[in-house]
Scaffold this motif. Structure first.
Motif, PDB file in Angstrom:
ATOM      1  N   ASN A 292       0.801  -1.231   0.000  1.00 33.08           N
ATOM      2  CA  ASN A 292       0.000   0.000   0.000  1.00 33.08           C
ATOM      3  C   ASN A 292       0.832   1.280   0.000  1.00 33.08           C
ATOM      4  O   ASN A 292       0.440   2.271   0.602  1.00 33.08           O
ATOM      5  N   ILE A 293       1.973   1.256  -0.653  1.00 31.41           N
ATOM      6  CA  ILE A 293       2.787   2.464  -0.799  1.00 31.41           C
ATOM      7  C   ILE A 293       2.513   3.029  -2.189  1.00 31.41           C
ATOM      8  O   ILE A 293       2.642   2.331  -3.187  1.00 31.41           O
ATOM      9  N   THR A 294       2.134   4.291  -2.237  1.00 28.30           N
ATOM     10  CA  THR A 294       1.862   4.954  -3.510  1.00 28.30           C
ATOM     11  C   THR A 294       3.019   5.876  -3.866  1.00 28.30           C
ATOM     12  O   THR A 294       3.877   6.169  -3.042  1.00 28.30           O
ATOM     13  N   SER A 295       2.997   6.355  -5.103  1.00 26.51           N
ATOM     14  CA  SER A 295       4.032   7.299  -5.536  1.00 26.51           C
ATOM     15  C   SER A 295       3.950   8.594  -4.732  1.00 26.51           C
ATOM     16  O   SER A 295       4.974   9.228  -4.466  1.00 26.51           O
ATOM     17  N   THR A 296       2.770   8.977  -4.311  1.00 24.53           N
ATOM     18  CA  THR A 296       2.609  10.187  -3.500  1.00 24.53           C
ATOM     19  C   THR A 296       3.305  10.039  -2.149  1.00 24.53           C
ATOM     20  O   THR A 296       4.005  10.948  -1.701  1.00 24.53           O
ATOM     21  N   ILE A 297       3.142   8.884  -1.514  1.00 23.69           N
ATOM     22  CA  ILE A 297       3.787   8.637  -0.226  1.00 23.69           C
ATOM     23  C   ILE A 297       5.298   8.618  -0.386  1.00 23.69           C
ATOM     24  O   ILE A 297       6.028   9.219   0.410  1.00 23.69           O
ATOM     25  N   LEU A 298       5.788   7.942  -1.424  1.00 27.39           N
ATOM     26  CA  LEU A 298       7.228   7.867  -1.633  1.00 27.39           C
ATOM     27  C   LEU A 298       7.805   9.250  -1.915  1.00 27.39           C
ATOM     28  O   LEU A 298       8.874   9.591  -1.411  1.00 27.39           O
ATOM     29  N   PHE A 299       7.114  10.058  -2.711  1.00 29.06           N
ATOM     30  CA  PHE A 299       7.577  11.418  -2.996  1.00 29.06           C
ATOM     31  C   PHE A 299       7.633  12.241  -1.708  1.00 29.06           C
ATOM     32  O   PHE A 299       8.582  12.998  -1.482  1.00 29.06           O
TER      33      PHE A 299
ATOM     34  N   LYS B 193      -0.851   3.775  -9.355  1.00 26.42           N
ATOM     35  CA  LYS B 193       0.218   4.497  -8.657  1.00 26.42           C
ATOM     36  C   LYS B 193       0.754   3.748  -7.442  1.00 26.42           C
ATOM     37  O   LYS B 193       1.456   4.316  -6.620  1.00 26.42           O
ATOM     38  N   TYR B 194       0.426   2.442  -7.304  1.00 29.45           N
ATOM     39  CA  TYR B 194       0.944   1.653  -6.197  1.00 29.45           C
ATOM     40  C   TYR B 194       2.298   1.051  -6.555  1.00 29.45           C
ATOM     41  O   TYR B 194       2.555   0.696  -7.705  1.00 29.45           O
ATOM     42  N   LEU B 195       3.148   0.917  -5.549  1.00 30.48           N
ATOM     43  CA  LEU B 195       4.476   0.350  -5.731  1.00 30.48           C
ATOM     44  C   LEU B 195       4.375  -1.133  -6.056  1.00 30.48           C
ATOM     45  O   LEU B 195       3.679  -1.882  -5.372  1.00 30.48           O
ATOM     46  N   LEU B 196       5.070  -1.558  -7.113  1.00 28.70           N
ATOM     47  CA  LEU B 196       5.074  -2.954  -7.524  1.00 28.70           C
ATOM     48  C   LEU B 196       6.335  -3.671  -7.058  1.00 28.70           C
ATOM     49  O   LEU B 196       6.254  -4.728  -6.435  1.00 28.70           O
TER      50      LEU B 196
END
Length: 134
Positions: free
Chosen positions: A66-73, A123-126
């Motif tokens: 459940n990590i999205t690109s928004t969270i990673l950014f 946009k979820y981390l694969l």
């Protein structure tokens, strides 16, 4: 007397059964890892002070969910490079940049990176991987 002993025995069994239950954790441990490295990761945006090199393996070994690109950014800041493909997007963060060091340093002039692969639509981390440029 037998009833008291039997009652005491049943009471002890119920306490033991209750103590065996595991607590349910709802916090993603990888999110905690990202949060703990966030400040200094952003400070080492040029991958020159060694902080990224010291912590990148902990980011690789994490089981992400459940990590999205928004969270990673939000946690790691702007990626050094972004590659867009038809089905996914790769975000590349340098953890070691030997090309920015002086030539007489004697260190390898390569760049080590950690790559985060996201699904283009959700946009979820694969996946998470690593590599290096020469």
């Amino acid at each position: 007397m037998k009833i008291i002993v039997l009652l005491f025995f049943c009471l002890m069994l119920s306490f033991e059964a209750l103590s065996q239950q595991k607590a349910i954790t709802t916090v993603d441990s990888c999110l905690l890892s990202l949060s703990s490295v966030s400040f200094f990761w952003k400070k080492d945006s040029l991958a020159q002070n060694g902080y990224r090199l010291s912590v990148y393996k902990s980011l690789l070994s994490c089981k992400y969910s459940n990590i999205t690109s928004t969270i990673l950014f939000e946690k790691l800041g702007q990626p050094n490079r972004i590659f867009q493909h038809s089905q996914d997007v790769d975000w590349l963060y340098y953890y070691y940049d030997g090309k920015s060091l002086p030539e007489d340093s004697g260190l390898a002039p390569e760049r080590g990176y950690i790559i985060f692969n996201f699904d283009y639509k959700s946009k979820y981390l694969l996946t998470v991987g690593e590599g290096h440029d020469d």
